[in-house]
Motif scaffolding. Structure first.
Motif: not given
Length: 200
Positions: A107, A110, A113
């Motif tokens: 992902d 993620t 951030g």
């Protein structure tokens, strides 16, 4: 200088994508049929029609863990939806981080951030802080000439506009400085805007 692409160009780097510039960047967010989210930038991207509003992007490489194209194209082929997030200068580094070739289950939201939000009309994620996001239903995936070239076309079914980018009822690009792709490893940003009135 003149060259025929089929015979090569003889230069250190291919000049083709340095000729067709600047190009907007479509930061494409998708959700796989397994529920995992993906985010990747594509500089072969643009709007192609007003009514209904439609966009396109092209993917020009493949991954061994995908049957068709890269993760974005594979997810869209499976689910029929995607979201285009507009990239601003302030997001250049995290956008670049999401351009890596990661495993299908990674992902990038993620990994980089990046704040994620749910789309309103389609089942998928969007970049929460993007100046604009376009929720799309895929209309066609066209296999182009070449080993791994795919053109994805979609109808825009939902539009998110960040409030601070709206000025007197207009979407003002000078409020966020759109990031554009040039050739090679080069990018630029739009800081100066002028108007031309089209002849009647």
């Amino acid at each position: 200088m003149f060259y025929e692409p089929k015979n090569g160009h003889g230069l250190p780097h291919n000049p083709f994508n340095a000729v067709v510039t600047p190009r907007p960047i479509g930061w494409i967010s998708t959700r796989g049929k397994d529920g995992r989210d993906n985010l990747a930038p594509y500089s072969f991207f643009n709007a192609v029609a007003y009514v209904p509003p439609q966009v396109m992007f092209a993917s020009t490489s493949a991954k061994d863990d995908r049957e068709i194209g890269k993760d974005s194209v594979g997810n869209i082929n499976d689910t029929g939806v995607f979201c285009v997030n507009i990239v601003e200068y302030a997001a250049r580094d995290v956008m670049n981080l999401t351009s890596g070739s990661y495993a299908a289950g990674e992902d990038e939201f993620t990994l980089a951030g990046i704040e994620k939000a749910e789309c309103e009309v389609i089942d998928g994620p969007r970049v929460a802080t993007a100046p604009a996001s376009l929720e799309c239903r895929m209309t066609q995936i066209v296999k182009l000439e070449g080993a791994a070239n795919y053109l994805v076309l979609g109808e825009v079914v939902g539009v998110h506009l960040r409030d601070d980018c709206m000025v007197d009822g207009l979407f003002d690009v000078t409020r966020f400085q759109p990031l554009t792709r040039l050739g090679y490893q080069d990018y630029s940003t739009i800081r100066e805007v002028f108007s031309l009135v089209r002849p009647k």
